[in-house]
Design a protein around this motif. Structure first.
Motif, short mmCIF file in Angstrom:
data_model
loop_
_atom_site.label_atom_id
_atom_site.label_comp_id
_atom_site.label_asym_id
_atom_site.label_seq_id
_atom_site.Cartn_x
_atom_site.Cartn_y
_atom_site.Cartn_z
N UNK A 262 0.83 -1.20 0.00
CA UNK A 262 0.00 0.00 0.00
C UNK A 262 0.87 1.25 0.00
N UNK A 263 1.89 1.28 0.86
CA UNK A 263 2.76 2.45 0.97
C UNK A 263 3.54 2.67 -0.32
N UNK A 264 4.00 1.58 -0.92
CA UNK A 264 4.71 1.73 -2.21
C UNK A 264 3.78 2.35 -3.24
N UNK A 265 2.50 1.93 -3.22
CA UNK A 265 1.54 2.51 -4.17
C UNK A 265 1.41 4.02 -3.97
N UNK A 266 1.38 4.45 -2.68
CA UNK A 266 1.25 5.89 -2.40
C UNK A 266 2.43 6.65 -3.02
N UNK A 267 3.64 6.10 -2.85
CA UNK A 267 4.81 6.74 -3.47
C UNK A 267 4.67 6.76 -4.99
N UNK A 268 4.19 5.63 -5.53
CA UNK A 268 4.02 5.54 -6.98
C UNK A 268 3.04 6.58 -7.48
N UNK A 269 1.91 6.69 -6.75
CA UNK A 269 0.86 7.60 -7.18
C UNK A 269 1.38 9.03 -7.20
#
Lengths: 278, 90
Positions: A262-269
């Motif tokens: 989830x946190x990696x997705x936030x960085x990606x977004x």
């Protein structure tokens, strides 16, 4: 003579128990087997990327075999923990430390992909005209599907945390429903990413933009799929009464992995979808 | 004056030795961006003001001095085929 026989009985009984709290694992073929399957996978990946015949086949075969060995190895751990009583407090602590270190290594894998992305995007090279996104590339609108995906993942993280607390509190129905919702949201996320991938106007071959976009989001997507399976297996184990409040490392590690995803997705977004678009 | 001195004076009147002055926008050793910027600025200038506009020559001389010929040939070909990666609109 009675005295000696008692001593002998005592020895026979004592030999069945260990005088320490650690788990000396039985001999197992999985470690060496997985080293071979990983080797096939790595070589297959290289051969595929360089266009050799059957490179892709070797890659897929290596991947399938690695997954199979992972299944057998992890189910052995499940048996050792849930049914053979090998998982003392110290063993569980050690397993959790080991898993945290694994997640840290995964973080570094993502750092490498993000590094590549930032290297290419912060100072766009003259080969792409000094622009980011390069001229002619139409990036995805971050406030469309990607924003929705952000909410899906955040919600799934909330559901699984709630489910974990419900599990510890002994609320079976809430636990099962929450884990089910987590899996549903994860699958919907994956579905939307698949739709984005197929409907996008640029491919992985479309300049360094496409490469960095699909390498970063693709690596993340792969982790989402792995995490979904992880949680789903935890969900099945809860339904089958295979875990307890005191011993459910397989659930806890799955939850940690999911939060990491989830946190990696936030960085990606933020970095790729939002900052990297027009 | 000797023969060679006369030659030198003649040559000096025909050829002016100069190069691109320091550009504070590109202070480091890697001057790729300097070359590329002058190349695109020249063609943007010509598009806006026409080829006869004298100040555009400054960009021309800068990129001719800075850029490797292989690069300018490649970029000229890209401009011909419409695949030049930067916008040349003024």
């Amino acid at each position: 003579m009675q005295h000696n026989k008692t001593n002998l009985n005592l020895q026979l009984i004592k030999n069945k128990y260990q005088s320490h709290t650690y788990h000396l694992v039985d001999q197992s073929p999985w470690p060496i087997l997985i080293s071979w399957t990983l080797f096939f996978m790595a070589i297959g990946a290289v051969l595929y990327m360089h266009g050799y015949n059957n490179g892709g086949l070797l890659l897929n075969l290596g991947f399938f075999l690695t997954s199979a060995v992972m299944y057998f190895w992890l189910s052995d751990i499940h048996i050792e923990g849930s049914f053979l009583g090998n998982h003392t407090k110290e063993v569980k602590n050690g397993l959790m430390i080991g898993f945290i270190l694994f997640v840290i290594s995964e973080v570094f894998a993502f750092i490498s992909v993000f590094w590549a992305y930032f290297h290419s995007s912060i100072v766009p090279s003259v080969e792409i005209g000094g622009y980011w996104p390069p001229l002619g590339i139409v990036p995805l609108n971050p406030f469309s599907i990607p924003l929705l995906n952000t909410f899906l993942l955040l919600s799934s993280g909330a559901f699984i945390t709630y489910g974990h607390h419900a599990f510890i509190a002994g609320k079976r129905v809430f636990t099962i429903n929450s884990f089910f919702m987590t899996v549903v949201l994860a699958v919907v996320f994956t579905l939307f990413q698949y739709i984005e991938y197929t409907d996008s106007s640029f491919s992985i071959a479309d300049s360094v933009f496409g490469t960095t976009f699909y390498a970063s989001t693709g690596l993340h997507g792969f982790h989402v799929i792995v995490g979904t399976i992880f949680i789903f297996i935890g969900f099945l184990r809860i339904i089958n009464y295979n875990v307890t409040k005191q011993g459910h490392l397989g659930i806890e590690t799955g939850i940690l992995y999911w939060h990491f995803v989830d946190i990696v997705w936030l960085f990606l977004f933020i970095a790729v979808y939002f900052w990297g678009s027009n | 004056m000797s023969d060679s001195e006369v030659d030198i004076v003649e040559l000096r009147s025909k050829y002016v030795l100069k190069t691109v002055p320091f550009d504070a926008r590109f202070p480091n050793q890697n001057q790729t961006r300097n070359c590329f910027q002058n190349y695109t600025d020249y063609f943007k200038c010509v598009k806006a003001k026409g080829e006869d506009f004298a100040p555009c020559q400054q960009f021309l001389q800068a990129y001719k001095a800075l850029c490797p010929n292989g690069w300018t040939e490649k970029w000229d070909a890209q401009r011909e085929s419409g695949t030049f990666p930067a916008s040349l609109e003024p």
